[in-house]
Each structure stands twice: as structure tokens, then as C-alpha cells.
Design a protein around this motif. Structure first.
Motif, PDB file in Angstrom:
ATOM      1  N   ASP A   1      -2.981   2.377  -3.851  1.00  0.00           N
ATOM      2  CA  ASP A   1      -3.985   2.770  -2.862  1.00  0.00           C
ATOM      3  C   ASP A   1      -3.968   1.788  -1.682  1.00  0.00           C
ATOM      4  O   ASP A   1      -3.033   0.999  -1.532  1.00  0.00           O
ATOM      5  CB  ASP A   1      -5.368   2.861  -3.512  1.00  0.00           C
ATOM      6  CG  ASP A   1      -5.860   1.537  -4.084  1.00  0.00           C
ATOM      7  OD1 ASP A   1      -5.265   0.467  -3.778  1.00  0.00           O
ATOM      8  OD2 ASP A   1      -6.854   1.549  -4.836  1.00  0.00           O
TER       9      ASP A   1
ATOM     10  N   THR B   1       0.817  -1.208   0.000  1.00  0.00           N
ATOM     11  CA  THR B   1       0.000   0.000   0.000  1.00  0.00           C
ATOM     12  C   THR B   1       0.853   1.261   0.000  1.00  0.00           C
ATOM     13  O   THR B   1       1.984   1.267   0.475  1.00  0.00           O
ATOM     14  CB  THR B   1      -0.938   0.025   1.224  1.00  0.00           C
ATOM     15  OG1 THR B   1      -0.151   0.036   2.400  1.00  0.00           O
ATOM     16  CG2 THR B   1      -1.853  -1.189   1.231  1.00  0.00           C
ATOM     17  N   ASN B   2       0.283   2.325  -0.545  1.00  0.00           N
ATOM     18  CA  ASN B   2       0.893   3.652  -0.551  1.00  0.00           C
ATOM     19  C   ASN B   2       2.337   3.638  -1.053  1.00  0.00           C
ATOM     20  O   ASN B   2       3.200   4.301  -0.497  1.00  0.00           O
ATOM     21  CB  ASN B   2       0.817   4.279   0.840  1.00  0.00           C
ATOM     22  CG  ASN B   2       1.004   5.781   0.784  1.00  0.00           C
ATOM     23  OD1 ASN B   2       0.661   6.427  -0.196  1.00  0.00           O
ATOM     24  ND2 ASN B   2       1.575   6.339   1.837  1.00  0.00           N
TER      25      ASN B   2
END
Length: 140
Positions: free
Chosen positions: A63, A36-37
Motif C-alpha cells: 500500500d 509503495t504499490n
């Protein structure tokens, strides 16, 4: 009237589907969990050589589900890197992908980090990566 409307809308929706976005799933090759991220750097080109020369690039970010959306107007060949992560592909694999293959059938990269595999559907690219070691990070 309804048939006329359907006859007009079906070709339009088919044309839009052909230029749709591609979902890039960035997965931890060891655990199978989404990354994520993460900063995802995409190199693109009209040929494999253009991708290798890093001529055209753009940035994406994954995301909360580990997905980065590739615009539908990308060039025919892609190379994808994830910051602070190392690919789980073997060195023999080039890491350069044909956009049409991803859009038509989907693609899941090999995973040499574990036995975890994914099956991609059209419009999806699964990338297996692992976090870089301290020594790998120091080489940057």
C-alpha cells in the motif's frame, strides 16, 4: 454479568490474535523509504523444500506505506519476492522464513545495501530490497 462476559470474550480474542495477519513491510534498503504499490509474490509450504519447489504461491501488493498484509491462514514456511527488486540480504541468507517466528517475535531481514536497520514487533516482517539495475531487469 460483566465478569462472565469478560471471561467469555478474552479466550475468543486470544484465539483470533494467534491467527492474525502478518504485516510485510517492504523497505528500500538504500534509503529506508517504503516501497509503495509493489507486486509481492509469496511462496509458502509445509516445509522449506516445498517453498524452494514453488509449490504454493499467491500475490500481494504493498500500500502507500509499503505494507502488504499476509493472511493469517498462510502455511508454516514463506519465501517472499518483490517484482523488479533485488533482496538486500547476502547470498548466504536463504530468504525463507518461519511464519511462527514472525508471528511470535517479528523479523527484520539483514540489510547489506546500507546501515539502515529496523526492529520488528510480533506480527511484522521487514524486507529490505533495492531496485534492480538495467542488466538485472534484462535477465528476466
Amino acid at each position: 454479568m460483566r465478569r462472565l462476559l469478560l471471561a467469555l470474550l478474552i479466550p475468543i480474542s486470544c484465539a483470533l490474535a494467534g491467527t492474525g495477519t502478518v504485516k510485510i513491510h517492504v523497505m528500500n534498503g538504500k534509503s529506508g523509504k517504503p516501497v509503495t504499490n509493489a507486486h509481492v509474490l509469496v511462496f509458502q509450504g509445509e516445509s522449506i523444500e516445498e517453498v524452494k519447489q514453488l509449490k504454493h504461491s499467491f500475490d500481494l501488493r504493498t500500500d502507500a506505506d509499503g505494507i502488504a498484509m499476509l493472511p493469517g491462514d498462510a502455511m508454516p514456511w514463506l519465501g517472499v519476492l518483490v517484482d523488479w527488486h533485488h533482496s538486500c540480504q547476502s547470498e548466504l541468507d536463504s530468504g525463507i522464513y518461519r511464519l511462527a517466528t514472525i508471528q511470535e517475535a517479528g523479523l527484520a531481514t539483514p540489510n547489506t545495501c546500507s546501515s539502515i536497520v529496523k526492529t520488528a514487533t510480533p506480527g511484522e516482517l521487514y524486507l529490505f530490497v533495492r531496485a534492480e539495475t538495467l542488466l538485472e531487469k534484462m535477465r528476466h
